[in-house]
Structure formats: structure tokens, C-alpha cells
Enzyme design. Structure first.
Site, PDB file in Angstrom:
ATOM      1  CB  SER A 163      -0.900   0.028   1.059  1.00 33.37           C
ATOM      2  OG  SER A 163      -1.734   0.944   1.264  1.00 33.37           O
ATOM      3  CE1 TYR A 177       0.833   4.761  -6.278  1.00 38.40           C
ATOM      4  CE2 TYR A 177       0.451   6.123  -4.155  1.00 38.40           C
ATOM      5  CZ  TYR A 177       1.309   5.047  -5.000  1.00 38.40           C
ATOM      6  OH  TYR A 177       2.510   4.458  -4.393  1.00 38.40           O
ATOM      7  CE  LYS A 181       0.168   1.829  -4.114  1.00 39.73           C
ATOM      8  NZ  LYS A 181       0.539   0.402  -4.314  1.00 39.73           N
TER       9      LYS A 181
HETATM   10  N1  NAD Z   1       8.695   4.703  -3.867  1.00 38.92           N
HETATM   11  C1  NAD Z   1       7.706   5.302  -3.246  1.00 38.92           C
HETATM   12  O1  NAD Z   1       7.747   6.553  -2.649  1.00 38.92           O
HETATM   13  C2  NAD Z   1       6.477   4.424  -2.839  1.00 38.92           C
HETATM   14  C3  NAD Z   1       5.698   4.742  -1.789  1.00 38.92           C
HETATM   15  C4  NAD Z   1       4.520   4.082  -1.324  1.00 38.92           C
HETATM   16  C5  NAD Z   1       4.466   2.900  -1.838  1.00 38.92           C
HETATM   17  N2  NAD Z   1       4.953   2.623  -2.921  1.00 38.92           N
HETATM   18  C6  NAD Z   1       4.637   1.344  -3.643  1.00 38.92           C
HETATM   19  O2  NAD Z   1       5.637   0.454  -3.804  1.00 38.92           O
HETATM   20  C7  NAD Z   1       5.666  -0.302  -5.020  1.00 38.92           C
HETATM   21  C8  NAD Z   1       6.950  -0.352  -5.770  1.00 38.92           C
HETATM   22  O3  NAD Z   1       7.267   1.001  -6.319  1.00 38.92           O
HETATM   23  P1  NAD Z   1       8.688   1.643  -6.555  1.00 38.92           P
HETATM   24  O4  NAD Z   1       8.728   2.942  -5.802  1.00 38.92           O
HETATM   25  O5  NAD Z   1       9.755   0.688  -6.311  1.00 38.92           O
HETATM   26  O6  NAD Z   1       8.407   1.881  -8.048  1.00 38.92           O
HETATM   27  P2  NAD Z   1       9.101   1.423  -9.491  1.00 38.92           P
HETATM   28  O7  NAD Z   1       8.692   2.071 -10.596  1.00 38.92           O
HETATM   29  O8  NAD Z   1      10.640   1.636  -9.201  1.00 38.92           O
HETATM   30  O9  NAD Z   1       8.959  -0.202  -9.754  1.00 38.92           O
HETATM   31  C9  NAD Z   1       7.725  -0.579 -10.253  1.00 38.92           C
HETATM   32  C10 NAD Z   1       7.858  -2.083 -10.592  1.00 38.92           C
HETATM   33  O10 NAD Z   1       6.727  -2.249 -11.097  1.00 38.92           O
HETATM   34  C11 NAD Z   1       6.724  -2.870 -12.677  1.00 38.92           C
HETATM   35  N3  NAD Z   1       5.397  -2.716 -13.036  1.00 38.92           N
HETATM   36  C12 NAD Z   1       4.610  -1.704 -13.429  1.00 38.92           C
HETATM   37  N4  NAD Z   1       3.495  -1.863 -13.968  1.00 38.92           N
HETATM   38  C13 NAD Z   1       3.367  -3.176 -14.087  1.00 38.92           C
HETATM   39  C14 NAD Z   1       2.626  -4.398 -14.459  1.00 38.92           C
HETATM   40  N5  NAD Z   1       1.421  -3.896 -15.087  1.00 38.92           N
HETATM   41  N6  NAD Z   1       3.051  -5.579 -14.441  1.00 38.92           N
HETATM   42  C15 NAD Z   1       4.021  -6.128 -13.874  1.00 38.92           C
HETATM   43  N7  NAD Z   1       5.262  -5.132 -13.433  1.00 38.92           N
HETATM   44  C16 NAD Z   1       4.802  -3.839 -13.529  1.00 38.92           C
HETATM   45  C17 NAD Z   1       7.518  -1.691 -13.190  1.00 38.92           C
HETATM   46  O11 NAD Z   1       8.174  -2.505 -14.314  1.00 38.92           O
HETATM   47  C18 NAD Z   1       8.774  -1.735 -12.111  1.00 38.92           C
HETATM   48  O12 NAD Z   1       9.724  -2.599 -12.240  1.00 38.92           O
HETATM   49  C19 NAD Z   1       4.383   0.268  -5.704  1.00 38.92           C
HETATM   50  O13 NAD Z   1       3.257  -0.620  -5.476  1.00 38.92           O
HETATM   51  C20 NAD Z   1       4.028   1.696  -5.321  1.00 38.92           C
HETATM   52  O14 NAD Z   1       3.063   1.999  -5.327  1.00 38.92           O
HETATM   53  C21 NAD Z   1       6.223   3.412  -3.562  1.00 38.92           C
END
Ligand code: NAD
Length: 302
Positions: A163, A177, A181
Site C-alpha cells: 500500500s 493512486y 492504495k
Molecule cells: N517509492 C515510493 O515512494 C512508494 C511509496 C509508497 C508506495 N510505493 C509502492 O511500492 C511499489 C513499488 O514501487 P517503486 O517505488 O519501487 O516503483 P518502481 O517504478 O521503481 O517499480 C515498479 C515496478 O513495477 C513494474 N510494473 C509496473 N506495471 C506493471 C505491470 N502491469 N505488471 C508487472 N509489473 C509492473 C515496473 O516495471 C517496475 O519494475 C508500488 O506498488 C508503489 O505504489 C512506493
């Protein structure tokens, strides 16, 4: 047998020691494991001696030994792709079981009210819901199906949702978004009492990854620093995930990954998914829990 095994035993002790040997030899599927946080989780599990299956649109940006990790091309919004990822995990993993699944794939994007100044109404994209919610629903269903077949005790199957702090707070500029979440958080709350597997949520504060544009990240970082808050760290998200994965007593909790000014370990139990004993919502919650939905055919894994 389906038992409701969630009970509020108070917050998870977050700074406590993590025994990563508990995941050695386990098979872990990580959706979206090729970049950002997912890749950090993949590296940590490999380091701990687990076998990792990365299910992503694109291959990981670092190479892994064949015996440690495998990449499966997978769009989480496509059911068949996810079935293939789970089947590949069973076939390729040394223990031929699925033990831990991290439903991590996620995207961010425009607000539902974007385009108000256009000449004609613009249909908002629901892609974020497709990836973050529908993708997670598919991952959940498959996790339940395989966990039931691979484990005699529901505590042995571990599903971890990604989330966000945006699943808990108002964020006026990312409504789609945040909706996604909040949805993931809601799914965890519904599933934690099912007794089919352990399920927990990680809710990160902003962490520098490719999900956000660099200029946006830089401006947010400055803004937060003026309020005495840093970004959160990917290594603390890894600790939160490992804390959940290695401790079979943790079920139904949300661990937030937070600035270290908020919690020195960088992650903490949010304690926001339960109602105070005797409160109105507690009373209504208990009433709903007493309904026997199974009688009417509304059940999963039953
Ligand atoms: N980075 C942040 O600040 C943050 C904060 C809160 C939550 N999140 C959550 O953490 C998770 C990871 O995010 P991140 O920051 O590492 O982002 P990121 O963009 O670095 O990684 C996301 C990955 O998901 C893959 N992806 C996207 N769409 C896809 C699909 N349809 N099928 C398969 N793979 C897919 C992308 O290719 C990528 O490798 C996400 O769910 C994001 O919402 C991130």
C-alpha cells in the site's frame, strides 16, 4: 479448514532483531521486482538464501545467478501472465512450493480531476486501478490457491501487499493512486481474518525510486526538509518486509516505512486498522464478523 485467525495483539515490535535465516530455502514471488523497492526486496531475499521469482514487464536492472532468481515477463493486469508466473515459480524453485508473495507492482499517475481545462471532457485513465488493484486481486487469488496446496498450516503462506502512506492520509493531488492504495489496505483488512494465509501490508512514505520524476522528488524532498522530515529509505522498506516474512506470528498488520525522525528504525506499526474496544465502530465490526457469509456462498478458499 478455514479459521478466522486475526486478533489484535497490539503493535509489531519493529526495531526487534530480524532472523533472515527463516527465509533461507523459501520461494518468493515478487511482482514488479525489476526496479525500485521490488528489486531491493529481491536482492535481500536472495542474500538470505531464498529463491526469488521476479514477475515484471521488464527484466531486472541487475543480473542474478540462475540458481538464485528467475525473471518471468508478466503484466499483472493479465490473468494468464500471473498464472504463468506462479506456475514457473513452482517448476523452477528448488522446493517446488510458493512460500512468500509480495504484491509489489504498482504505478502512479495523474489525478482523476486532471483535464478540467480541456475543451471537452476527457475520460480519465483507470490504468492505476488496473495495475495496483486488479493486479493485486489476481495475485491474491493465485497466492491463496497455491498456499492451500503447498502448506498444511495457513501461517506458512505469507502474502505481503504494497500500500502506501497514501492509503491512510488525504493526498489532494493523487486521488486515483490514493484510491488504489486505500483499496489494497482494505483488501488486507478483509483477508486477515480468513485463515487461508498470513497477510500484511507495507505502507511506505515517499522513497526515491523510478516511480517518481526526479524533479518532483527533489522539490518534495526540499519541502519536507523544511518541516523537519526526510524521505524514507528503501533499506527500511526491506527491513519491514523481512520483519513480516520471517515472523509467522505477524498477521493483519500494516507497517509504515517512515522518515527516521518519526521512528529511528525507519518503519513502524501504524495501528490504524482496528477500532477501540467498546467504540461504536467496534460494535458494528463485531456484528459484521458474526454474519455467516459462507451460508450464502460468499467465500474464498472455502
Ligand atoms: N517509492 C515510493 O515512494 C512508494 C511509496 C509508497 C508506495 N510505493 C509502492 O511500492 C511499489 C513499488 O514501487 P517503486 O517505488 O519501487 O516503483 P518502481 O517504478 O521503481 O517499480 C515498479 C515496478 O513495477 C513494474 N510494473 C509496473 N506495471 C506493471 C505491470 N502491469 N505488471 C508487472 N509489473 C509492473 C515496473 O516495471 C517496475 O519494475 C508500488 O506498488 C508503489 O505504489 C512506493
Amino acid at each position: 479448514m478455514v479459521v478466522a485467525f486475526y486478533e489484535n495483539r497490539g503493535p509489531v515490535d519493529c526495531p526487534s532483531e530480524i532472523d533472515t535465516s527463516a527465509v533461507a530455502g523459501k520461494t518468493v514471488i515478487i511482482t514488479g521486482g525489476s526496479s525500485g523497492l521490488g528489486l531491493c526486496y529481491a536482492k535481500a531475499f536472495v542474500e538470505a538464501g531464498a529463491f526469488v521469482v521476479i514477475a515484471d514487464l521488464q527484466p531486472p536492472t541487475v543480473a542474478f545467478e540462475k540458481a538464485q532468481a528467475v525473471f518471468v515477463r508478466c503484466d499483472v493486469t493479465v490473468w494468464g501472465d500471473q498464472v504463468n508466473a506462479f506456475e514457473t515459480a513452482v517448476k523452477r524453485s528448488p522446493n517446488q512450493k510458493i512460500d512468500i508473495v509480495i504484491a509489489n507492482a504498482g504505478i502512479a499517475g495523474p489525478d482523476v480531476l486532471a483535464g478540467l481545462s480541456c475543451d471537452t471532457p476527457q475520460e480519465p485513465s483507470t490504468k492505476i486501478i488496473d495495475v495496483n488493484v486488479i493486479g493485486t486481486l489476481y495475485t491474491t487469488n493465485l497466492s491463496g490457491w497455491y498456499f492451500r496446496r503447498h502448506h498444511d498450516d495457513p501461517r506458512k503462506g505469507c502474502l505481503i501487499f504494497m500500500s502506501s502512506i497514501n492509503g491512510y492520509i488525504d493526498s489532494q493531488s493523487s486521488s486515483i493512486y490514493s484510491t488504489s492504495k486505500f483499496g489494497v489496505r482494505g483488501l488486507m483488512c478483509c483477508l486477515r481474518r480468513k485463515g487461508v494465509f498470513r497477510v500484511n501490508t507495507i505502507a511506505p512514505w515517499i522513497i526515491a525510486t523510478p516511480i517518481m520524476r526526479k524533479d518532483f522528488l527533489e522539490s518534495v524532498e526540499k519541502e519536507f526538509q523544511s518541516m523537519g522530515l526526510d524521505l524514507a529509505y528503501a533499506q527500511d522498506a526491506v527491513s519491514a518486509v523481512l520483519r513480516v516474512a520471517t515472523d509467522p506470528s505477524i498477521n493483519g498488520r500494516s507497517l509504515a516505512v517512515v522518515p527516521r525522525q518519526v521512528a529511528p528504525s525507519g518503519y513502524m506499526d501504524l495501528e490504524l486498522d482496528d477500532f477501540d474496544e467498546g467504540s461504536t465502530m467496534d460494535r458494528l465490526q463485531k456484528a459484521v464478523l458474526a454474519i455467516s457469509y459462507n451460508k450464502y456462498g460468499h467465500t474464498i478458499g472455502g
